[in-house]
Enzyme design. Structure first.
Site, PDB file in Angstrom:
ATOM      1  N   GLU A 113      10.289   1.255   6.072  1.00  0.00           N
ATOM      2  CA  GLU A 113       9.587  -0.019   5.936  1.00  0.00           C
ATOM      3  C   GLU A 113       8.998  -0.484   7.266  1.00  0.00           C
ATOM      4  O   GLU A 113       7.942  -1.119   7.285  1.00  0.00           O
ATOM      5  CB  GLU A 113      10.537  -1.086   5.370  1.00  0.00           C
ATOM      6  CG  GLU A 113      11.071  -0.785   3.980  1.00  0.00           C
ATOM      7  CD  GLU A 113       9.981  -0.561   2.944  1.00  0.00           C
ATOM      8  OE1 GLU A 113       8.866  -1.096   3.129  1.00  0.00           O
ATOM      9  OE2 GLU A 113      10.238   0.137   1.950  1.00  0.00           O
TER      10      GLU A 113
ATOM     11  N   HIS B 110       5.585   0.954   7.567  1.00  0.00           N
ATOM     12  CA  HIS B 110       4.583   0.144   6.862  1.00  0.00           C
ATOM     13  C   HIS B 110       4.244  -1.108   7.669  1.00  0.00           C
ATOM     14  O   HIS B 110       3.074  -1.465   7.841  1.00  0.00           O
ATOM     15  CB  HIS B 110       5.123  -0.287   5.488  1.00  0.00           C
ATOM     16  CG  HIS B 110       5.259   0.822   4.498  1.00  0.00           C
ATOM     17  ND1 HIS B 110       4.276   1.762   4.287  1.00  0.00           N
ATOM     18  CD2 HIS B 110       6.264   1.121   3.624  1.00  0.00           C
ATOM     19  CE1 HIS B 110       4.661   2.592   3.342  1.00  0.00           C
ATOM     20  NE2 HIS B 110       5.865   2.236   2.925  1.00  0.00           N
TER      21      HIS B 110
END
Length: 450
Positions: A32, A35
């Site tokens: 994550e 991202h």
């Protein structure tokens, strides 16, 4: 007695779950964060970074306006960007419509950013997983070093006493009169091992303190356990690293090849093993299991295995490896894992190997607990292996996954417009159904069928 047993079982269960949560949290955070950071660098505003799902346990908002939160169920995570309706990056039509009048604000949304920025942001999650794995493998390679050439004794393993005179520091020149080849030459080394007479005590010609001498040593590859695979027959029976198998069904053995032959030819029949460790012996009974193993040609071969690794009668001396070589080895290890995973998936789909090779969260949790108990190095290696697997899984062209979004972006690049919202919703539902189905199937593998 029952209370003590229950407490010990509960402790083992909590240790397993704790290990699994640590492994998963590290991998999810890195995914994550990929991202998040690439999205931020690309001009897309991250509104929420969540480690876990469900009720929020703790959160704070940083100076850029991103809320960092820890949620109650630590089995995943997400980054919600401006303009996203949910954790799967569904479009928030209302927010996008409101931002239409402000080009600067629209540019900060996931759905109003240029195609290159969206694609880079989505691809960054799996790429960061691969980078994490490569970094870990590089660190392991640097810490362990590489086997010294020519082959030398680092430490003599604890074996049943037989008057061995092999010593640490001995450089192995020949075994049983056969010159020692380079260990790195796999073909030559395999031929060398095959040519060594199978005898309990062998004559080693060594260089010791600069002088050649003859030392007595054990068979080069004795029946010693150097590693135990999680969720294997050996693990379930209680075999552990350092155990020496001295008899099978009452028949004495001293070579790992003897053990391997008995396992492979037994067709899964139970074997009674006599195990020696530190002067003590114990008896175990276990049944070999069918195992699908990758071959050098890229396929798979099914064999009977008990789930242990063997090795040399001594730990080879090691030397440092250059950082550049360690990085190259780390990247190569990641690539090999990707190739083997794709090959395994292909062979499962075509029915050439069992779908029992597909493990779910229960099996992964058990493996996490087992490897954590075997030491930090094994636990760190597991993080790298799972990070590679999760990175690869997320690149599959399934809606909801990162790979599905990349397919949508490719469609947009070709046609000049994204799929319509209704089609996207339907495809997302199909993708979610496929993922849930795969999850149910893998859990059933763990609990019921395999």
């Amino acid at each position: 007695m029952d209370a003590v047993f229950l407490v010990s079982q509960l402790g083992g269960f909590l240790y397993t779950i704790g290990s699994f949560v640590v492994v998963l949290s590290i991998i999810v955070f890195v995914h994550e964060y990929g991202h998040y950071i690439v999205g931020r660098w690309s001009g897309i505003h991250p509104e929420v970074f969540s480690l876990g799902f469900g009720p929020v346990l703790a959160s704070r908002v940083d100076k850029r306006g991103t809320r960092w939160q820890l949620a109650a169920f630590p089995f995943g995570g997400f980054v919600k960007f401006l303009g996203d309706a949910d954790a799967a990056s569904g479009k928030d039509s209302g927010a996008i419509t409101a931002a239409q009048s402000d080009p600067e604000m629209l540019r900060k949304t996931m759905h109003g950013a240029p195609l290159w920025a969206r694609a880079a942001t989505v691809a960054a999650g799996p790429v960061f997983n691969f980078i994490l794995a490569a970094v870990i493998f590089t660190g392991v390679n640097l810490s362990r070093g590489q086997m010294q050439e020519p082959l030398a004794v680092g430490a003599v393993k604890d074996l049943p006493a037989a008057g061995y005179t092999l010593q640490p520091g001995d450089e192995i020149l020949a075994v049983a009169g056969i010159d020692t080849p380079d260990f790195a030459d796999g073909v030559a080394w395999a031929a060398f091992e095959d040519s060594i007479p199978v005898e309990k005590v062998l004559e080693y010609r060594v260089s010791r303190n600069g002088q050649e001498t003859i030392a007595q040593g054990p068979y080069l590859t004795p029946s010693i356990v150097t590693g135990v695979a999680p969720r294997s027959a050996a693990s379930d029976a209680g075999l552990r690293e350092g155990d020496v198998i001295v008899a099978v069904d009452g028949e004495e053995i001293f070579a790992f090849s003897h053990l391997k032959e008995r396992v492979e030819t037994g067709a899964g029949e139970p074997l009674e093993l006599t195990v020696w460790n530190n002067g003590q012996t114990r008896d175990l009974i276990l049944s070999p299991r069918r195992t699908d193993e990758p071959t050098a040609e890229g396929g798979f071969q099914t064999n009977w295995r008990i789930g242990i690794a063997g090795g040399l009668a001594f730990d080879p001396a090691r030397e440092s490896v250059s950082p550049l070589a360690a990085v190259g080895q780390g990247v190569t290890q990641v690539w090999i894992m990707i190739e083997q995973s794709l090959s395994g998936l292909k062979h499962m789909i075509t029915g050439q190997i069992s779908t029992c090779n597909l493990s779910g969260p229960v099996a992964i949790a058990e493996i996490s607990g087992t490897l954590a108990s075997q030491g930090a190095m094994n636990f760190i290696w597991l993080i790298a292996a799972l990070s590679t697997g999760i990175g690869l899984l997320n690149l599959f062209p399934v809606p909801v996954l990162d790979g599905g979004h990349l397919v949508f972006f490719a469609y947009e690049a070709v046609t000049g417009k994204p799929p319509n919202d209704r089609a996207m919703q339907i495809l997302m539902m199909i993708g979610l159904t496929l993922i849930l189905g795969l999850m149910i199937f893998s859990v059933s593998n763990d609990l019921l069928f395999c």
